[in-house]
Design an enzyme around this catalytic site. Structure first.
Site, PDB file in Angstrom:
ATOM      1  CG  HIS A 240      -1.738  -1.208   1.420  1.00 16.10           C
ATOM      2  ND1 HIS A 240      -2.810  -1.526   0.622  1.00 16.10           N
ATOM      3  CD2 HIS A 240      -1.667  -2.207   2.346  1.00 16.10           C
ATOM      4  CE1 HIS A 240      -3.364  -2.648   1.041  1.00 16.10           C
ATOM      5  NE2 HIS A 240      -2.687  -3.081   2.088  1.00 16.10           N
TER       6      HIS A 240
HETATM    7  C1  BDR Z   1      -3.129   1.205   5.036  1.00 15.51           C
HETATM    8  O1  BDR Z   1      -3.456   0.817   6.369  1.00 15.51           O
HETATM    9  C2  BDR Z   1      -2.298   0.513   7.086  1.00 15.51           C
HETATM   10  O2  BDR Z   1      -2.456  -0.643   7.871  1.00 15.51           O
HETATM   11  C3  BDR Z   1      -1.187   0.385   6.086  1.00 15.51           C
HETATM   12  O3  BDR Z   1       0.031   0.826   6.650  1.00 15.51           O
HETATM   13  C4  BDR Z   1      -1.624   1.263   4.947  1.00 15.51           C
HETATM   14  O4  BDR Z   1      -1.185   2.585   5.128  1.00 15.51           O
HETATM   15  C5  BDR Z   1      -3.784   0.228   4.094  1.00 15.51           C
HETATM   16  O5  BDR Z   1      -5.166   0.240   4.268  1.00 15.51           O
END
Ligand code: BDR
Ligand code: CA
Length: 311
Positions: A240
């Site tokens: 992500h």
């Molecule tokens: C986002 O949520 C967090 O757990 C991760 O670091 C990322 O930024 C993904 O939904």
């Protein structure tokens, strides 16, 4: 010349992977790291940011702590995914970097004001610090070249549904009121949501882990350790936060849809739901954003792995 970037983050396994990518990328210069409560409580995410930077020889990058809780909602972490220390219990020594005595929103403002129109802020956690900065310094949105946000699920692809709830992505769900402030601020936004980050073609897997284990640098070792933890219970490690950063490294990796973004702030089942409307559909200050609608997964993974493994 390298682009000056401030990084607002809640490390977090994929946040740490994004920090590693940032430090290995000549296109950008990491000028400031600010931390926010998100994947873990603020003291944990701050400790993790310092440990990662220190281990990778970047103790010179200033680190400032920001918000310990969302603007209005109650804090809820994501330790069940990221581990009890929010960083997959990787064996990282304590960092020696001193935390800046001043708070994140003020340092973020000064970072933007030092070169109006030239600087980029990358936000890979809940948007609480950015909202505080915009509220305290009303001119700040007009000073930034852009804010790059990892957040949201816009249903632009089959992957663009929620991960926290059926509707909402974690960062936006955690602090939808902050997202609302940022979305209405007029700041130019590039948004990378689950629509592309949940695309398995851009995620790392066991074969990538084996390749990383052949590297000998600290970056390769740390990346492999983080990946190994993420892959214990999952087939893929979704990238992500590194994907959000990648828009600043090579935006030809992505396709974008432009429009107005909005978020549900009500504390009901739709909390944190993000929507993308055609530009001009509303006249009440919704900012126009570029929202990622597809990614060249193999090319992104090649970029990430080569950056981590080279040198
Ligand atoms: C986002 O949520 C967090 O757990 C991760 O670091 C990322 O930024 C993904 O939904
Ligand atoms: Ca994050």
């Amino acid at each position: 010349m390298a682009l000056s970037v401030a990084f607002d983050t809640d490390p977090g396994i994929d946040d740490a992977l994004a920090l590693i990518l940032a430090l290995r990328s000549p296109e950008i210069r990491l000028a400031l790291v600010t931390t926010v409560a998100g994947n873990g409580p603020l003291d944990m995410t701050t400790r993790n940011a310092v440990r990662v930077l220190d281990y990778l020889g970047a103790a010179h990058v200033p680190v400032a702590a920001g918000a310990a809780a969302p603007l209005q909602k109650k804090f809820r972490g994501a330790l069940s995914y990221h581990g009890p220390d929010a960083l997959g219990q990787v064996p990282l020594p304590e960092g020696r970097t001193q935390i800046e005595p001043r708070v994140a929103p003020d340092l973020l403002f000064e970072f933007a004001a030092a070169a109006p129109g030239e600087r980029i802020l990358v936000a890979t956690g809940p948007l609480t610090n950015i909202a505080h900065a915009f509220q305290r310094h009303e001119e700040m949105p007009s000073l930034l070249k852009a804010v790059i946000i990892m957040g949201g699920a816009f249903r632009l692809t089959s992957y663009g549904t929620g991960n926290q709830t059926p509707y909402a992505e974690f960062n936006i769900w955690q602090d939808p009121d902050a997202a609302h402030v940022v979305f209405r601020s007029g700041v130019p936004m590039i948004i990378v949501g689950l629509d592309v980050t949940n695309d398995p073609s851009s995620a790392l897997n066991a074969a990538d882990l084996a390749q990383l284990r052949e590297g000998s640098s600290r970056a390769a070792t740390l990346t492999a350790d983080l990946l190994e933890y993420a892959l214990r219970d999952h087939e893929y490690c979704f990238m992500h936060d590194p994907l959000a950063l990648a828009t600043a490294l090579d935006d030809t990796l992505f396709e974008f849809t432009t429009g107005e973004v909005d978020v549900v702030t009500r504390d009901d089942e739709e909390r944190g739901r993000t929507v993308l409307l055609p530009a001009g559909s509303r006249s009440n200050g919704h900012a126009v954003a570029k929202v990622a609608s597809s990614v060249d997964g193999p090319r992104f993974r090649e970029l990430f792995l080569s950056r981590v493994l080279e040198g």
